[in-house]
Design an enzyme around this catalytic site. Structure first.
Site, PDB file in Angstrom:
ATOM      1  N   SER A 191       0.792  -1.233   0.000  1.00  0.00           N
ATOM      2  CA  SER A 191       0.000   0.000   0.000  1.00  0.00           C
ATOM      3  C   SER A 191       0.823   1.281   0.000  1.00  0.00           C
ATOM      4  O   SER A 191       0.298   2.346  -0.305  1.00  0.00           O
ATOM      5  CB  SER A 191      -0.943   0.012   1.203  1.00  0.00           C
ATOM      6  N   LYS A 207     -12.068  -1.090   1.805  1.00  0.00           N
ATOM      7  CA  LYS A 207     -11.322  -0.282   0.834  1.00  0.00           C
ATOM      8  C   LYS A 207     -12.136  -0.210  -0.466  1.00  0.00           C
ATOM      9  O   LYS A 207     -13.093   0.555  -0.552  1.00  0.00           O
ATOM     10  CB  LYS A 207      -9.914  -0.830   0.665  1.00  0.00           C
ATOM     11  N   HIS A 214      -5.395  -4.335  -0.527  1.00  0.00           N
ATOM     12  CA  HIS A 214      -5.354  -3.287  -1.558  1.00  0.00           C
ATOM     13  C   HIS A 214      -5.435  -3.858  -2.972  1.00  0.00           C
ATOM     14  O   HIS A 214      -5.370  -3.095  -3.939  1.00  0.00           O
ATOM     15  CB  HIS A 214      -4.080  -2.446  -1.408  1.00  0.00           C
TER      16      HIS A 214
END
Length: 396
Positions: free
Chosen positions: A186, A244, A214
């Protein structure tokens, strides 16, 4: 009366962090965390959110979440193993298994919880874990909690991984050995070399664990890094978040049915913490369905990511070697990175600085997270602010 020792410790250390440019200020957002946000009454282009696909403000998800509150209430009411498992949790897990291409899924309250739960449920003091040096804090904490021997390998260095796997196996000290890596890192936006990790794992009979926080929603047409490489049947643990790209809250581990069964009876956050709310479970399921139905949001995310990268690169900024929409702007000095972020804020762009201990010392940066919800006009405004501040600070 409060402890003098504690007060001294806190005051000295907070002052030290401020002095070294490592103290993090929290900026409460007034309203929704969309492509534009409001902080202290000021409207800003938001380049710091993990809301990759813009789903956290999507009307379809809001509608479903409101319906779930009406039918199921605002909370699950108990831990999963007593009677906090609602039909909505089961439906979410079934849909996730379909999405990730695995036999089963277990869902948790957060991605951090997943790593605390799953690693320590399978690994113990008689085992070893080969862990990429740049793995996320939750992986590090999950490994520590397991009490297994942690053997770090150089970031994405497959020769080092092979060497350390060989040494660990040949030592004969360990019952089980796991290799664990982020799918997408990330801070730099680079992608793990999963095909080679799998090759090494097969050679030495290692358990494989990928934290795809991610990568889910971003790679593999949305299904994640493991799917991107076509390795669903080769990775033992696929961990992902629902907070996310999915836009809600929660986490999950996808894998074989017997692994998921074991986690349901042995992973402590599942056993001792109340499940995510009905609204969260219903909205997450709908978000997954949106990704399964169309790649439109995924494609727009990549288009915007490439556009921002191109603009910043053209100006002469160091954006590292990101292979995903995550776009770091590496400044170096921690105080300069914080000052750069502050000036961007004044110019109407919210791009938070990230410094040690989140990234190594001397690699302070402003990290940009373009999303599917940004317009080209917003990105152009952000690029113009970068140019102004970069020239003013002598960085470009």
């Amino acid at each position: 009366m409060s402890s003098k020792v504690l007060d001294e410790f806190l005051n000295e250390n907070i002052a030290d962090l401020k002095d070294r440019g490592l103290y993090n200020e929290i900026d409460p957002v007034e309203g929704a965390n969309g492509p534009k946000i409001q902080i202290d009454g000021k409207e800003l282009i938001n380049l710091s959110s993990n809301n990759y696909l813009g789903l956290s403000t999507d009307d379809r998800l809001k509608k479903i979440a409101k319906q779930a509150v009406d039918t199921h209430g605002v909370g699950a009411g108990a831990v999963r193993t007593i009677n906090g498992t609602l039909d909505l949790h089961i439906e979410l897990e079934k849909r996730l298994a379909e999405f990730k291409g695995t036999e089963a899924v277990i869902s948790y309250q957060s991605g951090f919880n997943c790593n605390m739960a799953a690693i320590s449920a399978v690994m113990d003091k008689n085992d070893a874990i080969l862990s990429d040096q740049l793995n996320h804090a939750s992986i590090i904490d999950g490994c520590r909690l397991s009490k297994a021997k942690i053997i770090p390998f150089n970031h994405s260095d497959m020769d080092d991984l092979r060497k350390k796997a060989k040494e660990a196996v040949e030592s004969g000290q360990y019952n089980k050995i796991m290799v664990i890596t982020d799918g997408v890192f990330s801070m730099d936006g680079d992608v793990a070399n999963l095909p080679e990790i799998v090759e090494i794992a097969e050679e030495f009979d290692l358990i494989t664990y990928v934290d795809d926080a991610h990568g889910s929603g971003v790679l593999g047409k949305g299904a994640g890094t493991v799917k991107h490489f076509g390795l669903q049947d080769k990775i033992d643990f696929q961990m992902g978040t629902l907070s996310k790209a999915i836009g809600v809250i929660g986490g999950y581990v996808a894998g074989k049915a017997n692994l998921i069964d074991w986690l349901k009876v042995r992973s402590r956050p599942f056993l001792f913490s109340t499940a995510v709310s009905p609204a969260d479970a219903a909205a997450s399921k709908r978000a997954i369905e949106i990704l399964m139905e169309s790649t439109e949001l995924h494609d727009r995310l990549w288009e915007n990511g490439n556009y921002l990268k191109e603009g910043l690169k053209k100006l002469g900024f160091d954006i590292g070697d990101s292979e995903t929409p995550i776009t770091p702007c590496i400044i170096g000095d921690e105080k300069d990175a914080q000052q750069f972020s502050k000036r961007l804020y004044e110019e109407g762009v919210y791009a938070k600085s990230i410094v040690f201990p989140t990234v190594p010392r001397g690699t302070g940066r402003v990290r940009n997270m373009p999303t599917a919800a940004h317009t080209k006009e917003m990105l152009d405004e952000a690029i113009a602010a970068y140019e102004k501040v970069g020239k003013e600070m002598g960085l470009i």
